[in-house]
Design a protein around this motif. Structure first.
Motif, short mmCIF file in Angstrom:
data_model
loop_
_atom_site.label_atom_id
_atom_site.label_comp_id
_atom_site.label_asym_id
_atom_site.label_seq_id
_atom_site.Cartn_x
_atom_site.Cartn_y
_atom_site.Cartn_z
N UNK A 1 0.84 -1.18 0.00
CA UNK A 1 0.00 0.00 0.00
C UNK A 1 0.88 1.24 0.00
N UNK A 2 1.27 1.73 -1.10
CA UNK A 2 1.99 2.98 -1.30
C UNK A 2 3.08 3.26 -0.27
N UNK A 3 4.03 2.33 -0.12
CA UNK A 3 5.19 2.58 0.70
C UNK A 3 4.97 2.57 2.20
N UNK A 4 3.85 2.03 2.67
CA UNK A 4 3.63 2.01 4.11
C UNK A 4 4.44 0.88 4.73
N UNK A 5 4.77 1.04 5.99
CA UNK A 5 5.52 0.04 6.73
C UNK A 5 4.52 -0.99 7.26
N UNK A 6 4.75 -2.25 6.94
CA UNK A 6 3.79 -3.31 7.26
C UNK A 6 3.66 -3.56 8.75
N UNK A 7 4.67 -3.20 9.54
CA UNK A 7 4.65 -3.52 10.97
C UNK A 7 3.71 -2.64 11.79
N UNK A 8 3.38 -1.47 11.29
CA UNK A 8 2.52 -0.59 12.08
C UNK A 8 1.07 -0.74 11.63
N UNK A 9 0.15 -0.51 12.55
CA UNK A 9 -1.26 -0.61 12.17
C UNK A 9 -1.64 0.51 11.20
N UNK A 10 -2.73 0.27 10.47
CA UNK A 10 -3.22 1.29 9.55
C UNK A 10 -3.69 2.51 10.33
N UNK A 11 -3.41 3.68 9.78
CA UNK A 11 -3.94 4.91 10.37
C UNK A 11 -5.43 4.98 10.04
N UNK A 12 -6.13 5.89 10.68
CA UNK A 12 -7.55 6.06 10.40
C UNK A 12 -7.76 6.42 8.93
N UNK A 13 -6.93 7.31 8.41
CA UNK A 13 -7.04 7.71 7.01
C UNK A 13 -6.82 6.52 6.08
N UNK A 14 -5.85 5.68 6.40
CA UNK A 14 -5.59 4.50 5.58
C UNK A 14 -6.75 3.51 5.64
N UNK A 15 -7.35 3.36 6.81
CA UNK A 15 -8.50 2.46 6.94
C UNK A 15 -9.67 2.96 6.09
N UNK A 16 -9.89 4.27 6.12
CA UNK A 16 -10.98 4.85 5.32
C UNK A 16 -10.68 4.68 3.83
#
Length: 73
Positions: A1-16
């Motif tokens: 997902x566009x360079x996100x780090x897999x170890x951290x949970x999704x941000x609210x914006x990413x979830x939306x």
């Protein structure tokens, strides 16, 4: 997902964004259009509510406690 780090949970914006993408069958354009349409609908509703509150206040229909605490009356 566009360079996100897999170890951290999704941000609210990413979830939306993920939910909009899934609803649009992963069509980025359709998801973007729906996000904008929803945002504009929310803005219209907020403006409608603000206008209604202003009409009530200008007519003296404000209830006790509706003014922020500490404000002079």
């Amino acid at each position: 997902m566009h360079g996100r780090i897999a170890d951290r949970p999704l941000t609210e914006a990413e979830q939306i964004a993920k939910a909009y993408a899934a609803a649009a069958c992963n069509d980025p354009w359709a998801a973007l259009v729906q996000v904008i349409a929803d945002a504009l609908a929310d803005l219209d509703e907020a403006e409608r509510q603000t206008a209604q509150q202003c009409r009530f206040i200008s007519r003296g229909y404000i209830r006790d406690g509706a003014i922020s605490p500490g404000a002079s009356r």
